[in-house]
Motif scaffolding. Structure first.
Motif, PDB file in Angstrom:
ATOM      1  N   ARG A  71     -27.287 -18.165   8.679  1.00 25.31           N
ATOM      2  CA  ARG A  71     -27.536 -16.757   8.998  1.00 25.31           C
ATOM      3  C   ARG A  71     -26.216 -16.015   9.265  1.00 25.31           C
ATOM      4  NH1 ARG A  71     -28.200 -13.219  13.107  1.00 25.31           N
ATOM      5  NH2 ARG A  71     -27.535 -14.749  14.665  1.00 25.31           N
ATOM      6  N   LEU A  72     -25.326 -16.645  10.011  1.00 23.60           N
ATOM      7  CA  LEU A  72     -24.032 -16.027  10.302  1.00 23.60           C
ATOM      8  C   LEU A  72     -23.183 -15.900   9.048  1.00 23.60           C
ATOM      9  CD1 LEU A  72     -23.311 -17.893  13.649  1.00 23.60           C
ATOM     10  CD2 LEU A  72     -23.773 -15.447  13.406  1.00 23.60           C
ATOM     11  N   ASP A  73     -23.283 -16.887   8.169  1.00 22.69           N
ATOM     12  CA  ASP A  73     -22.582 -16.822   6.885  1.00 22.69           C
ATOM     13  C   ASP A  73     -23.092 -15.645   6.063  1.00 22.69           C
ATOM     14  OD1 ASP A  73     -21.217 -17.300   4.529  1.00 22.69           O
ATOM     15  OD2 ASP A  73     -22.315 -19.117   4.014  1.00 22.69           O
ATOM     16  N   ARG A  74     -24.406 -15.509   5.989  1.00 18.39           N
ATOM     17  CA  ARG A  74     -25.009 -14.425   5.219  1.00 18.39           C
ATOM     18  C   ARG A  74     -24.580 -13.049   5.767  1.00 18.39           C
ATOM     19  NH1 ARG A  74     -29.887 -16.168   5.278  1.00 18.39           N
ATOM     20  NH2 ARG A  74     -29.997 -16.977   3.155  1.00 18.39           N
ATOM     21  N   GLN A  75     -24.352 -12.958   7.063  1.00 16.09           N
ATOM     22  CA  GLN A  75     -23.950 -11.698   7.685  1.00 16.09           C
ATOM     23  C   GLN A  75     -22.442 -11.461   7.626  1.00 16.09           C
ATOM     24  OE1 GLN A  75     -25.504 -12.032  11.659  1.00 16.09           O
ATOM     25  NE2 GLN A  75     -27.602 -11.538  11.058  1.00 16.09           N
ATOM     26  N   GLY A  76     -21.711 -12.411   7.063  1.00 19.86           N
ATOM     27  CA  GLY A  76     -20.272 -12.263   6.966  1.00 19.86           C
ATOM     28  C   GLY A  76     -19.541 -12.497   8.272  1.00 19.86           C
ATOM     29  N   LYS A  77     -20.215 -13.166   9.212  1.00 22.09           N
ATOM     30  CA  LYS A  77     -19.605 -13.384  10.526  1.00 22.09           C
ATOM     31  C   LYS A  77     -18.959 -14.761  10.669  1.00 22.09           C
ATOM     32  CE  LYS A  77     -22.906 -10.327  12.891  1.00 22.09           C
ATOM     33  NZ  LYS A  77     -23.954 -10.248  13.941  1.00 22.09           N
ATOM     34  N   LEU A  78     -19.105 -15.592   9.657  1.00 17.44           N
ATOM     35  CA  LEU A  78     -18.646 -16.978   9.775  1.00 17.44           C
ATOM     36  C   LEU A  78     -17.871 -17.394   8.533  1.00 17.44           C
ATOM     37  CD1 LEU A  78     -20.521 -20.038  11.117  1.00 17.44           C
ATOM     38  CD2 LEU A  78     -19.924 -20.061   8.688  1.00 17.44           C
ATOM     39  N   VAL A  79     -16.841 -18.197   8.731  1.00 15.41           N
ATOM     40  CA  VAL A  79     -16.146 -18.860   7.622  1.00 15.41           C
ATOM     41  C   VAL A  79     -16.321 -20.366   7.812  1.00 15.41           C
ATOM     42  CG1 VAL A  79     -14.498 -17.005   7.198  1.00 15.41           C
ATOM     43  CG2 VAL A  79     -13.930 -18.802   8.837  1.00 15.41           C
ATOM     44  N   TRP A  80     -16.404 -21.069   6.701  1.00 15.35           N
ATOM     45  CA  TRP A  80     -16.746 -22.489   6.757  1.00 15.35           C
ATOM     46  C   TRP A  80     -15.593 -23.371   7.195  1.00 15.35           C
ATOM     47  CZ3 TRP A  80     -21.363 -24.749   6.618  1.00 15.35           C
ATOM     48  CH2 TRP A  80     -22.454 -23.964   6.222  1.00 15.35           C
ATOM     49  N   GLY A  81     -14.372 -23.035   6.787  1.00 16.10           N
ATOM     50  CA  GLY A  81     -13.266 -23.925   7.109  1.00 16.10           C
ATOM     51  C   GLY A  81     -11.965 -23.192   7.328  1.00 16.10           C
ATOM     52  N   GLY A  82     -11.121 -23.764   8.164  1.00 16.71           N
ATOM     53  CA  GLY A  82      -9.811 -23.186   8.412  1.00 16.71           C
ATOM     54  C   GLY A  82      -9.413 -23.301   9.865  1.00 16.71           C
ATOM     55  N   LYS A  83      -8.271 -22.717  10.184  1.00 22.10           N
ATOM     56  CA  LYS A  83      -7.793 -22.684  11.560  1.00 22.10           C
ATOM     57  C   LYS A  83      -8.365 -21.446  12.248  1.00 22.10           C
ATOM     58  CE  LYS A  83      -3.463 -25.040  10.444  1.00 22.10           C
ATOM     59  NZ  LYS A  83      -1.971 -24.944  10.443  1.00 22.10           N
ATOM     60  N   LYS A  84      -8.807 -21.633  13.471  1.00 27.48           N
ATOM     61  CA  LYS A  84      -9.480 -20.533  14.168  1.00 27.48           C
ATOM     62  C   LYS A  84      -8.570 -19.323  14.362  1.00 27.48           C
ATOM     63  CE  LYS A  84     -11.055 -23.457  17.328  1.00 27.48           C
ATOM     64  NZ  LYS A  84     -11.724 -23.966  18.551  1.00 27.48           N
ATOM     65  N   GLU A  85      -7.275 -19.588  14.566  1.00 28.12           N
ATOM     66  CA  GLU A  85      -6.371 -18.462  14.788  1.00 28.12           C
ATOM     67  C   GLU A  85      -6.145 -17.624  13.534  1.00 28.12           C
ATOM     68  OE1 GLU A  85      -3.819 -22.262  14.356  1.00 28.12           O
ATOM     69  OE2 GLU A  85      -5.722 -21.643  15.300  1.00 28.12           O
ATOM     70  N   GLU A  86      -6.482 -18.172  12.373  1.00 27.62           N
ATOM     71  CA  GLU A  86      -6.313 -17.427  11.129  1.00 27.62           C
ATOM     72  C   GLU A  86      -7.458 -16.437  10.886  1.00 27.62           C
ATOM     73  OE1 GLU A  86      -5.957 -20.447   8.186  1.00 27.62           O
ATOM     74  OE2 GLU A  86      -3.869 -20.928   8.683  1.00 27.62           O
ATOM     75  N   PHE A  87      -8.545 -16.579  11.640  1.00 30.27           N
ATOM     76  CA  PHE A  87      -9.708 -15.705  11.456  1.00 30.27           C
ATOM     77  C   PHE A  87     -10.167 -15.205  12.837  1.00 30.27           C
ATOM     78  CE2 PHE A  87      -9.664 -18.860   8.074  1.00 30.27           C
ATOM     79  CZ  PHE A  87      -9.792 -18.093   6.931  1.00 30.27           C
TER      80      PHE A  87
END
Length: 420
Positions: A196-212
């Motif tokens: 649901r968060l992915d669909r809303q554009g609120k979540l990214v699947w992978g990476g460093k938290k400080e980059e997003f």
């Protein structure tokens, strides 16, 4: 004519209902209550003692992940209950190994509830194999104690997202749901909030938290969640489900229907190789005399190794399936396996991830019912380890670590019975 139309409608309705039973989770329902977890919650309310087994792969094994977080949640909900848990999770393994190790690593502890989590690691398996393994797990549990409650839980990774975003269940989850539905086992898809968060554009699947900074970052690698994001979402989903499931069902023995598949793996067992016939130079490893045994001491209670080409392990059994629970790592080579004196097939125990030692396993092809003689021989044929590692852009910086071509072995995996 009206009767004909009614019959067509009835057939369509029944077909839709049957599909909905196994596809409901894809329609944004986090959980299915089915027959609930009545024995577990009754013991919780009475103050215990209560034991929970967490049975799965690396996502369940992770420290400060959904396993430890959900245990803490239960303890907060039932502060007067004597509540303990069993960490029966092994990274990189699926339900096919799980059904073999279940007795020794889970059922021996007599848990009251078993969470079963293999959806991600079973992602590449065929549904028929998942059916056999998952049903074998269920039937083994209830063969020992029909009052033990079971709950299937489904985690996810980025590769599963397209199916879920399209309101379809991943193949592994669908196969497991068919077993859950057959046995009335509750199930929780802990990752639907992630979708649901992915669909809303609120979540990214992978990476460093400080980059997003303006997004929820699920995990560093699109699979293994961060404790405070992905695992937290899993725990919140499970707690929501438990609040509803706790009132369902009646305490007592679970009914065991006819098998979903007749050739399920209920009779899978794991036997130490200590009892098998050995030829050549084999060394028994312990945490005090070997670094690999020390590193993997939580995996293996017994471990042997041979670096001698031609050294072998042999066993005879009556049954249909056999495999070995062993080690993959820098100093491993390959086994040549002969079945009933037929030409040996090579099974490499080195792969592109073998820059470190880890527990692993392999199975031989399914055999016809009958008595079979199996020989595993340390092969003299060398692997091109540098080329294998290059597949993941890895290089050999310390040739000495990769110089051996050994075979390790710990447990025999069979469906059948050993014979002399």
């Amino acid at each position: 004519m009206r009767f004909f139309i009614f019959v067509l409608f009835l057939i369509s309705f029944v077909t839709y209902s049957a599909q909905a039973q196994t596809d409901t989770l894809s329609e944004n329902r986090e959980f299915l209550v089915r027959d609930g977890l009545p024995n577990f919650f009754q013991k919780l309310q009475k103050g215990g003692p209560v034991s929970i087994a967490y049975f799965g792969g690396s996502i369940t094994e992770a420290g400060n992940g959904w396993r430890e977080q959900s245990l803490k949640w239960f303890q907060q909900q039932y502060p007067k209950t004597n509540l303990t848990h069993i960490n029966a999770a092994i990274g990189g393994t699926g339900s096919d190994l799980g059904v073999f190790r279940l007795q020794q690593q889970v059922l021996v502890h007599k848990p009251d509830l078993i969470f079963v989590e293999f959806a991600v690691n079973d992602g590449s398996q065929q549904p028929a194999r998942i059916h056999k393994a998952m049903e074998g797990i269920v039937r083994q549990i209830w063969r020992q104690n029909r009052r033990t409650d079971i709950c299937f839980v489904y985690t996810l990774n980025a590769s599963m997202a397209p199916s879920l975003l399209a309101h379809r269940m991943p193949n592994s989850v669908r196969a497991m749901e068919e077993i859950a539905n057959h046995y009335g086992i509750p199930s929780v898809h802990m990752g639907l909030e992630v979708i649901r968060l992915d669909r809303q554009g609120k979540l990214v699947w992978g990476g460093k938290k400080e980059e997003f900074p303006d997004k929820i970052v699920f995990s560093p690698d699109k699979t293994h969640p961060y404790s405070d994001t992905g695992h937290r979402l899993y725990t919140e989903a499970l707690s929501r489900a438990m609040q509803q499931i706790k009132t369902a069902g009646r305490p007592g023995s679970h009914p065991v229907p006819k098998p979903f598949v007749s050739d399920n793996w209920e009779d899978a067992q794991m036997i130490s190789v200590q009892s098998l016939t050995r030829q050549g130079d084999w060394q028994e490893l312990t945490p005090t005399n070997d670094t690999v045994a020390r590193q993997l001491r939580n995996r293996f209670s017994y471990l042997i190794k041979s670096n001698q080409p031609g050294a072998s392990i042999q066993f005879k059994f009556r049954g249909t399936m056999a495999g070995i629970y062993d080690v993959i790592g820098p100093g491993c080579g390959q086994y040549a396996v002969t079945i009933d004196d037929k030409t040996g097939t090579l099974y490499p125990r080195f792969d592109s991830y073998a820059t470190y030692y880890r527990s692993h396993y392999f199975f031989l092809p399914t055999l016809d019912e009958g008595t079979h003689t199996i020989t595993l021989t340390v092969s003299p044929e060398l692997l091109d380890k540098a080329a294998i590692l290059k597949n993941r852009n890895q290089t050999i910086t310390d040739p000495h670590r990769y110089s051996e071509n050994a075979g390790y072995a710990s447990q025999l995996l069979i469906i059948g019975k050993l014979e002399k």
